[in-house]
Scaffold this active site. Sequence first.
Site: not given
Ligand code: GLC
Ligand code: CA
Length: 532
Positions: A20, A22, A24, A28, A97, A198, A240, A313-314
């Site tokens: 981050d 700034n 908040d 970013d 993405d 995705d 994915e 991230h999942d």
């Molecule tokens: C993919 C993403 C996940 C998101 C889902 C819906 O699985 O990795 O984070 O919630 O798609 O877009």
């Molecule tokens: Ca920020």
Amino acid sequence: MLDWQKDAVVYQIYPKSFCDSNGDGIGDLRGIISKIPYLKALGINTVWLSPCYPSPGDDNGYDISDYCDIAPEYGTLDDFKELLGKLHENGIRLLMDLVVNHTSDEHAWFQESRQSRDNPYRDYYIWRDPVDGHEPNGWQAAFGGPAWEWDEKTQQYYLHLFSKKQPDLNWDNPVVRQEIADMVNFWLDMGVDGFRCDVINNISKDLSAPGCGYGPHLHEYLHELYERAFQPHGALTVGETWGLTPQQTLALTGEARGELTMSFQFEHLLLGRVGGDKFRRCPVDRTEFVNILAKWEVGLKDDGYPVLVMENHDQPRALSRFGDSAYPYESATMLAVLLYGMRGVPFIYQGQELGLSNPVFRSLSEYRDIETINAYHEMRAEFTEEELLPMMNFGSRDNSRVPMPWSEEANGGFTSGTSWIQCAVDPARTVAAEEKDPRSVLHFYRRLLALRRENDCLRRGEFALLHNEDGTVLYQNTLGARKTLVACRFADSEAALPDGVPENAALLLSNYEDADTTAALRSYEARIFEVC
Ligand code: GLC
Ligand code: CA
């Protein structure tokens, strides 16, 4: 496949939690720009940026309300261009993405679409009449409940495979497909190098099928997008795609197919979960873990390129699932060798290179993820709060979404303000602490990636599994006359090195300082050899 695509080493950035600039409390783009030297020193050559487009944030940016802009909390389009330019100056490519199975319900297209049945945007989405007074089919949404939402105003249901704020686009509409191709070209023309796509296997749907995925026109629609956008720009695309076999993956990524460059396989990440349910833990079958990786290496050897992944991230942290908390350094580095010693494209999720494990969430109120929160409420019927919290701690997507720990400063140096989600900082596992410690997971990742850069046999050689028994693994990569061997101990005890490592093999890398070519393997020891 282009050479740079085969040699890509991808680092995934979750922008909200990276840095981050700034104060908040939200990461970013300028924060990312400030960390380019760190990325460069790590030895990656490609960044995958999770969504940073305008979004109401129902699913942390995977619900996009404008495909051609940057969310104000992340910066401006100018900041983005600066980030892209600076990454390129440093020899790092950028993947965006691409979330085109659905948009946000706040996207202008859906705002129009829901106005009336004869609105020009009506067919951008999937609207259906009720069948016998209920939903058109029995599909369930990934975040709970039916995949259909009733719209009072126009008296029809719309389809949403994820939350009801993520309506599914209608890919059978050629106008939608052209809009998407134009949007993809907008980013590629700007200089973006490719996309992570995705839930891409869901774009074509057969509503009469028991579930969604691999619909009748999937290959046709991907090939069209390839011809209109990916191919002319030489873009790298990675799909994915859950639940695929190697054969299905080849049908999406084979060289002559003209669809995607490559595709994730997540089969090994389903282990250690009862019936694949991410909140129910069971022991991991480590032999099976290695067998699955080997199956994919072999299955893709002639016409495909494996993607080597164990975190994103999942997913909760790999160390907490497949490693050993009594041997955090050894098991985190062994897992890295086991996976990235194979042919393919490594994907590394921010913080994985520090050997991070799952943080502790003390109550439901500390979670931010829609999937976790909805699952908690659904499972409350079956479990007490005391039972549920450890289940959420085990499986929640927020495990990997807490901010990157840069230093021992407040909030791990992530923000000078109040973070959007807890900052769980272990002072021994920050970038600053690991920089100072030569025996850190961070330094080991740098060495491993440097070795892959200089050794094409390691990153491209044909894979063969030689041994996988009682926690001891040996595999080889062969490229022409060259051969590398990777030996790993996937257990907390010593065992003899399996047969097959010649005495004159040169030891290239190990996670124990005093490693010796033929000695027994200690707990979670990993060695890479070159055989001449
Ligand atoms: C993919 C993403 C996940 C998101 C889902 C819906 O699985 O990795 O984070 O919630 O798609 O877009
Ligand atoms: Ca920020």
